[in-house]
Design a protein around this motif. Sequence first.
Motif, PDB file in Angstrom:
ATOM      1  N   ILE A  12       0.651  -1.178   0.021  1.00 58.68           N
ATOM      2  CA  ILE A  12      -0.137   0.197   0.082  1.00 58.68           C
ATOM      3  C   ILE A  12       1.093   1.304  -0.035  1.00 58.68           C
ATOM      4  N   ALA A  13       1.895   1.108   0.865  1.00 59.82           N
ATOM      5  CA  ALA A  13       3.279   2.209   0.654  1.00 59.82           C
ATOM      6  C   ALA A  13       2.407   3.692   0.804  1.00 59.82           C
ATOM      7  N   PHE A  14       1.814   4.254   1.820  1.00 61.19           N
ATOM      8  CA  PHE A  14       1.372   5.245   2.157  1.00 61.19           C
ATOM      9  C   PHE A  14       2.286   6.477   1.596  1.00 61.19           C
ATOM     10  N   GLY A  15       1.818   7.390   0.831  1.00 59.26           N
ATOM     11  CA  GLY A  15       2.741   8.517   0.537  1.00 59.26           C
ATOM     12  C   GLY A  15       3.493   8.346  -0.519  1.00 59.26           C
ATOM     13  N   GLN A  16       3.656   7.147  -1.142  1.00 54.99           N
ATOM     14  CA  GLN A  16       4.164   6.642  -2.500  1.00 54.99           C
ATOM     15  C   GLN A  16       3.166   6.038  -3.412  1.00 54.99           C
ATOM     16  N   HIS A  17       2.950   5.002  -3.270  1.00 55.00           N
ATOM     17  CA  HIS A  17       1.998   4.277  -4.168  1.00 55.00           C
ATOM     18  C   HIS A  17       0.667   4.942  -3.861  1.00 55.00           C
ATOM     19  N   THR A  18       0.298   4.977  -2.818  1.00 56.33           N
ATOM     20  CA  THR A  18      -1.048   5.324  -2.184  1.00 56.33           C
ATOM     21  C   THR A  18      -0.866   6.896  -1.818  1.00 56.33           C
ATOM     22  N   ARG A  19      -1.551   7.773  -2.834  1.00 59.53           N
ATOM     23  CA  ARG A  19      -1.382   9.192  -2.471  1.00 59.53           C
ATOM     24  C   ARG A  19      -2.861   9.649  -2.301  1.00 59.53           C
ATOM     25  N   VAL A  20      -3.887   9.452  -2.907  1.00 58.09           N
ATOM     26  CA  VAL A  20      -5.094   9.888  -2.783  1.00 58.09           C
ATOM     27  C   VAL A  20      -6.054   8.476  -2.467  1.00 58.09           C
ATOM     28  N   ALA A  21      -6.842   8.803  -1.299  1.00 61.45           N
ATOM     29  CA  ALA A  21      -7.820   8.076  -0.614  1.00 61.45           C
ATOM     30  C   ALA A  21      -9.158   8.516  -0.450  1.00 61.45           C
ATOM     31  N   LEU A  22     -10.076   7.786  -0.266  1.00 60.95           N
ATOM     32  CA  LEU A  22     -11.249   8.064   0.129  1.00 60.95           C
ATOM     33  C   LEU A  22     -12.010   7.405   1.285  1.00 60.95           C
ATOM     34  N   ASP A  23     -12.422   8.288   2.290  1.00 63.96           N
ATOM     35  CA  ASP A  23     -12.594   7.567   3.488  1.00 63.96           C
ATOM     36  C   ASP A  23     -14.344   7.726   3.490  1.00 63.96           C
ATOM     37  N   VAL A  24     -15.024   6.681   3.549  1.00 64.58           N
ATOM     38  CA  VAL A  24     -16.570   6.589   3.358  1.00 64.58           C
ATOM     39  C   VAL A  24     -17.231   6.317   4.820  1.00 64.58           C
ATOM     40  N   GLY A  25     -18.251   7.311   5.130  1.00 63.30           N
ATOM     41  CA  GLY A  25     -18.655   7.306   6.508  1.00 63.30           C
ATOM     42  C   GLY A  25     -17.560   7.655   7.357  1.00 63.30           C
ATOM     43  N   THR A  67      -6.615  12.494   1.738  1.00 63.12           N
ATOM     44  CA  THR A  67      -7.915  11.735   1.792  1.00 63.12           C
ATOM     45  C   THR A  67      -9.037  12.746   1.660  1.00 63.12           C
ATOM     46  N   LEU A  68     -10.068  12.323   0.866  1.00 63.39           N
ATOM     47  CA  LEU A  68     -11.286  13.125   0.852  1.00 63.39           C
ATOM     48  C   LEU A  68     -12.353  12.353   1.757  1.00 63.39           C
ATOM     49  N   SER A  69     -12.749  13.037   2.937  1.00 62.20           N
ATOM     50  CA  SER A  69     -13.666  12.429   3.854  1.00 62.20           C
ATOM     51  C   SER A  69     -15.127  12.390   3.505  1.00 62.20           C
ATOM     52  N   ILE A  70     -15.913  11.654   3.157  1.00 59.98           N
ATOM     53  CA  ILE A  70     -17.310  11.845   2.901  1.00 59.98           C
ATOM     54  C   ILE A  70     -18.265  11.032   3.965  1.00 59.98           C
ATOM     55  N   ALA A  71     -19.482  11.600   3.989  1.00 61.03           N
ATOM     56  CA  ALA A  71     -20.695  11.055   4.934  1.00 61.03           C
ATOM     57  C   ALA A  71     -21.795  11.793   4.369  1.00 61.03           C
ATOM     58  N   PRO A  72     -23.102  11.262   4.616  1.00 67.78           N
ATOM     59  CA  PRO A  72     -24.130  11.853   4.541  1.00 67.78           C
ATOM     60  C   PRO A  72     -24.517  12.972   5.420  1.00 67.78           C
ATOM     61  N   LYS A  73     -25.149  14.007   5.112  1.00 62.69           N
ATOM     62  CA  LYS A  73     -25.691  14.832   5.940  1.00 62.69           C
ATOM     63  C   LYS A  73     -26.379  14.691   7.168  1.00 62.69           C
ATOM     64  N   MET A 105      -6.891   4.177  -2.780  1.00 61.29           N
ATOM     65  CA  MET A 105      -7.370   3.377  -1.780  1.00 61.29           C
ATOM     66  C   MET A 105      -8.784   3.994  -1.282  1.00 61.29           C
ATOM     67  N   ILE A 106      -9.788   3.253  -0.878  1.00 60.24           N
ATOM     68  CA  ILE A 106     -11.024   3.472  -0.416  1.00 60.24           C
ATOM     69  C   ILE A 106     -11.319   2.757   0.936  1.00 60.24           C
ATOM     70  N   HIS A 107     -11.487   3.558   1.634  1.00 63.64           N
ATOM     71  CA  HIS A 107     -11.527   2.911   3.337  1.00 63.64           C
ATOM     72  C   HIS A 107     -12.968   2.938   3.580  1.00 63.64           C
ATOM     73  N   CYS A 108     -13.730   1.930   4.300  1.00 65.99           N
ATOM     74  CA  CYS A 108     -14.930   2.019   5.003  1.00 65.99           C
ATOM     75  C   CYS A 108     -14.789   1.340   6.710  1.00 65.99           C
ATOM     76  N   SER A 109     -15.012   2.265   7.528  1.00 67.36           N
ATOM     77  CA  SER A 109     -14.752   1.730   8.826  1.00 67.36           C
ATOM     78  C   SER A 109     -16.261   1.756   9.657  1.00 67.36           C
ATOM     79  N   ARG A 110     -17.067   1.067   9.696  1.00 67.38           N
ATOM     80  CA  ARG A 110     -18.446   0.840  10.274  1.00 67.38           C
ATOM     81  C   ARG A 110     -18.992   1.916   9.793  1.00 67.38           C
ATOM     82  N   CYS A 111     -19.096   1.988   8.409  1.00 69.82           N
ATOM     83  CA  CYS A 111     -19.677   2.880   7.507  1.00 69.82           C
ATOM     84  C   CYS A 111     -21.186   2.620   7.391  1.00 69.82           C
ATOM     85  N   ARG A 112     -21.588   1.522   7.966  1.00 69.24           N
ATOM     86  CA  ARG A 112     -23.087   1.102   7.635  1.00 69.24           C
ATOM     87  C   ARG A 112     -23.775   1.166   6.645  1.00 69.24           C
ATOM     88  N   ILE A 113     -22.901   0.839   5.454  1.00 73.69           N
ATOM     89  CA  ILE A 113     -23.409   0.860   4.217  1.00 73.69           C
ATOM     90  C   ILE A 113     -23.616  -0.729   3.987  1.00 73.69           C
TER      91      ILE A 113
END
Length: 685
Positions: free
Chosen positions: A288-301, A318-324, A360-368
């Motif tokens: 995954i190599a954060f900051g080299q191979h992995t530069r742009v991430a999405l955090d869902v919920g 990392t662009l962090s998103i969640a419903p309002k 990289m896309i990450h979902c930690s207990r995003c309830r989806i």
Amino acid sequence: MKALFGNADLLRTPAIVRLLAFASVAFVFFYLGKHWSESDGYGQLLFFSTSASSAAAAGRRTTPSVALSPNFNKSFDVPSLVSQNQTLALAPPPGPPSLEETPDASPPPPPPPAITRFGIVNENGTMTDDFEVGEFDPEFVDDWGDNATDVGGTGSEESGARVKVRRYELCPESQMDYIPCLDNVEAIKRLNSTEKGERFERHCPDKDKGLSCLVPPPKGYRPPIPWPKSRDEVWYYNVPHTRLVDDKGGQNWITKVKDKFKFPGGGTQFIHGADQYLDQISQMVPEIAFGQHTRVALDVGCGVASFGAYLLSRNVVTLSIAPKDVHENQIQFALERGVPAMAAAFATRRLLYPSQAFDMIHCSRCRINWTRDDGILLLEVNRILRAGGYFAWSAQPVYKHEAILEEQWAEMLNLTTRLCWELVKKEGQIAIWQKPLNNSCYLSREPGTTPRLCEPEDDPDNVWYVDLKACITQLPENGYGANVTAWPARLQMPPDRLQSIHIDAYISRKELFKAESKYWDEIIASYVRALHWKKYKLRNVLDMRAGFGGFAAALISQRVDCWVLNVVPVSGPNTLPVIYDRGLIGVMHDWCEPFDTYPRTYDLLHAAGLFSLERKRCNMSTIMLEMDRILRPGGRVYIRDSLAVMDELQEIAKAMGWRVAVRDTAEGPHASYRILTCDKNLLHA
């Protein structure tokens, strides 16, 4: 001798005595002045010429002439002179009296009260850089009552335009967190169904019901705490909502201490801290190599976006998103902290990001429910995940051995297998999959396997109000998107997908890309040098017409410690794939509609050529009011645009209470466009 002194009484007359005294004083001053000018104390003084004495002896009327000091053209060590003579205060000579001055002129008004600042004084008695911002400068706080009506003005003589704009009123206090397209209660009530999350999607007001007032700040609003300190604490009164503290206090998300919210860096699945959680991911899959191979991430919920906040120190944006309002104001907390975030939901439409956007896309207990409707939501993840990218899922089905949870895990395994994802590692609470690099696995599946492949004519980068599709987006056969270089080299390297952008380019696209980068490098360098951008403590920046992302790339090159959300208008070419391939983040948007973010989100809004582009599609005041809504009090706006729109933009800005100035560009005063700079005041009713 008697004859010589016979008229001695004459010498004692008062007139002669005064004349002799005056001559003596004049001689002494002349001698002292000449001696002083020849010393090493000060440079160039002016003297009257000495020809006056000889002329007087000849009985002629004298006309004094001016001569240069003997110190002319000599060099001096100015700092040493100042230190030697620091007790001497030199006042400037009085200027000519003003024609408007009168003997009865009133005295000047008293100075404004001093600004309260709180900081840390070191052992030497000087203030350190580690200090908290106090209240607003009184000059930037306006009482926005009803006593004024019009902010009028006439256009420039060149254009002949006449502009008169009525001053905008403050919105009701109930709208202090208003997001027009997400708070449209009337439209949400008319929905046929909300079971798939439709109420969290965009439902914008009709044109005649759009925002027509200035969204007020909360009472007690203060200038935000600067980054990086804001990662760990923000002012309570800037986001005065405590529901998250009550709901998530035991999960190490957020706490309230006196007049601040504190962020310990935890989350539902990583209560021991985001740093430890990120270390675990790195150890599970070193590639995954954060900051080299992995530069742009999405955090869902994302919650309060601690995952993205701590990835920033590892060179990952990392662009962090969640419903309002699933959890009250979680996106607003993230933005107040200075972390990239926006309101968005996995529901029925595509997200506003291009295909192969995120490493990289990450979902930690995003309830989806990723497996519902033939996996349509996970297929959207597949669309925006880069070929070879990783999906990290941290949830109860990964690690809990209960019947219903084990069934959910089996469904997830089945779906990801049909998507050709490889389960790289499962450890503790985390499972990590990798997307394939090409279409070979898709094409080798058994006939009739679902999800099916999308039709070849389906454009995976077409996202504006486009419904989700239960099909697999095929990867480009030429490998575009999969073969980006490692960070930071990818920032300046023209990506392969540059060739797929639909633009009218009569020269090499790579040359166009490099020209834009050079253009913004020079402009941002001048802003940093002449306008002191680094002193502004910019953090949240929005580029409203981003092109290839050259503005954001130049800020990184100039080491301005901020993040930029690059917006690509729907009215122009879709350059978002290039922006993401460079290691930047962005979103598609139509500026004739409101933006999906909370009020008081950004420190700087930048718009180059936007109003000339959109003025035929929508009213410029509509865009300006939206800019005011999302701009923090004390924030700044830079608009580079043509002379044809400058007059109207100035008057709209004044009607909103902004402080405005028009500057020439580097091309000089005869160029066809100008720069409008604006500062937003803190408005009170």
